[in-house]
Design an enzyme around this catalytic site. Sequence first.
Site, PDB file in Angstrom:
ATOM      1  N   ARG A  46      -1.851 126.291 107.093  1.00  0.00           N
ATOM      2  CA  ARG A  46      -2.538 126.976 105.987  1.00  0.00           C
ATOM      3  C   ARG A  46      -2.933 128.394 106.395  1.00  0.00           C
ATOM      4  O   ARG A  46      -2.790 129.355 105.641  1.00  0.00           O
ATOM      5  CB  ARG A  46      -3.769 126.167 105.540  1.00  0.00           C
ATOM      6  CG  ARG A  46      -3.424 124.805 104.942  1.00  0.00           C
ATOM      7  CD  ARG A  46      -4.621 124.143 104.289  1.00  0.00           C
ATOM      8  NE  ARG A  46      -5.672 123.740 105.217  1.00  0.00           N
ATOM      9  CZ  ARG A  46      -5.751 122.558 105.833  1.00  0.00           C
ATOM     10  NH1 ARG A  46      -4.831 121.639 105.614  1.00  0.00           N
ATOM     11  NH2 ARG A  46      -6.753 122.284 106.659  1.00  0.00           N
ATOM     12  N   LYS A 136     -15.523 132.597  92.148  1.00  0.00           N
ATOM     13  CA  LYS A 136     -14.804 131.993  91.025  1.00  0.00           C
ATOM     14  C   LYS A 136     -15.271 130.569  90.801  1.00  0.00           C
ATOM     15  O   LYS A 136     -15.551 129.834  91.751  1.00  0.00           O
ATOM     16  CB  LYS A 136     -13.305 131.979  91.329  1.00  0.00           C
ATOM     17  CG  LYS A 136     -12.509 131.188  90.307  1.00  0.00           C
ATOM     18  CD  LYS A 136     -11.078 130.947  90.737  1.00  0.00           C
ATOM     19  CE  LYS A 136     -10.802 129.457  90.757  1.00  0.00           C
ATOM     20  NZ  LYS A 136      -9.368 129.134  90.904  1.00  0.00           N
ATOM     21  N   LYS A 219     -11.774 134.961  83.276  1.00  0.00           N
ATOM     22  CA  LYS A 219     -10.425 134.498  83.661  1.00  0.00           C
ATOM     23  C   LYS A 219      -9.999 133.374  82.716  1.00  0.00           C
ATOM     24  O   LYS A 219     -10.278 132.206  82.963  1.00  0.00           O
ATOM     25  CB  LYS A 219     -10.449 134.014  85.118  1.00  0.00           C
ATOM     26  CG  LYS A 219      -9.110 133.432  85.592  1.00  0.00           C
ATOM     27  CD  LYS A 219      -9.030 133.307  87.095  1.00  0.00           C
ATOM     28  CE  LYS A 219      -7.774 132.598  87.530  1.00  0.00           C
ATOM     29  NZ  LYS A 219      -7.497 132.702  88.969  1.00  0.00           N
TER      30      LYS A 219
END
Length: 340
Positions: A46, A136, A219
């Site tokens: 990752r 977010k 968003k």
Amino acid sequence: MGFADLESVAAAMVAAGKGILAADESSGTIKKRFDKIGLESTEEARRNYRELLFTTPAMAQSISGVIFYDETLRQKTSSGVPFADYLGKLGVVPGIKVDMGTKALAGFPSETITEGLDGLRERLMEYYKLGARFAKWRAVIDIGAGIPSRFAIVANAHALARYAALCQEQNIVPIVEPEVLMDGGHTLERCEEVTDAVLAEVFQQLDGHRVHLEGMILKPNMVISGKKCPQQAKPEQVAEATVRCLKRHVPGAVPGIAFLSGGQSPADATLHLSLMNAMGKLPWQLTFSYGRALQDAALSAWGGKPAGFAAGQGAFAKWARLNSLARDGRFKPGMESQAA
Ligand code: 13P
């Protein structure tokens, strides 16, 4: 505390010609992405993949900010520089996904509520210290038989607004993401009806929670036919319906709207954004905050192999560049096959 920092960060996130890279896949989601290329999801794999994305040459020309996952915000480049510092030096704003994912909403079969409010203030304080300047939170609304319920829309909008108010208290710009899924067989008209109801409630809750609109980014999903709908709307219809819906609900005080791609093909997501930006003057910046549409080609080109590193970066750079063109309506169908 004033709002000047929030406003300048929000403006930088939606600066002309640029958009946001959503690289905040949770451990579960990144495993699904790696499964597709037959790669085991280890912490090093990752890290390596995120390094590929973040060190792509010239990415700062089209990327204004990157959304990290908790693990990534604590990781470093192979030469030992924390990713957040690395990007910050390039003028790319680091951000962080702070929701803890969706859970079944008790009493409302097939509907979800996003969790993560408890302890959020303290987590935001730590994230700020680690370099995050925006955050977010994703709420998910599914369309199906008898859903969404009014209750699920209100509960999710309320949680989004509480999150946004906490972010601003900690001098972090909230990306407010109410995603109406495109997975079903519904029409564009049904998507518009639900997106209308969701955005109306979200802005009512943001107002009730005293969120400073000039210091946030919305968003949303685009208004689009469900993937399984036999009648697929044309790109121009998607662009028109999306702008119509946003104009009804998003105050001009909001500096920018950064779309999610939501499972659209990269070419569709890019074309839709370009058509909207070609529609003339709009009250807000319209940009991208794509995950899959920016990363799909990069993941396949990389394939999890060191030999694919440069090809992966090339594919990411290409889609970032094409979306940068879409910021002012200059992406045209077919450009993706000509671009290197
Ligand atoms: P997609 O563009 O792949 O929908 O991802 C964006 C995102 O951040 C979803 O929360």
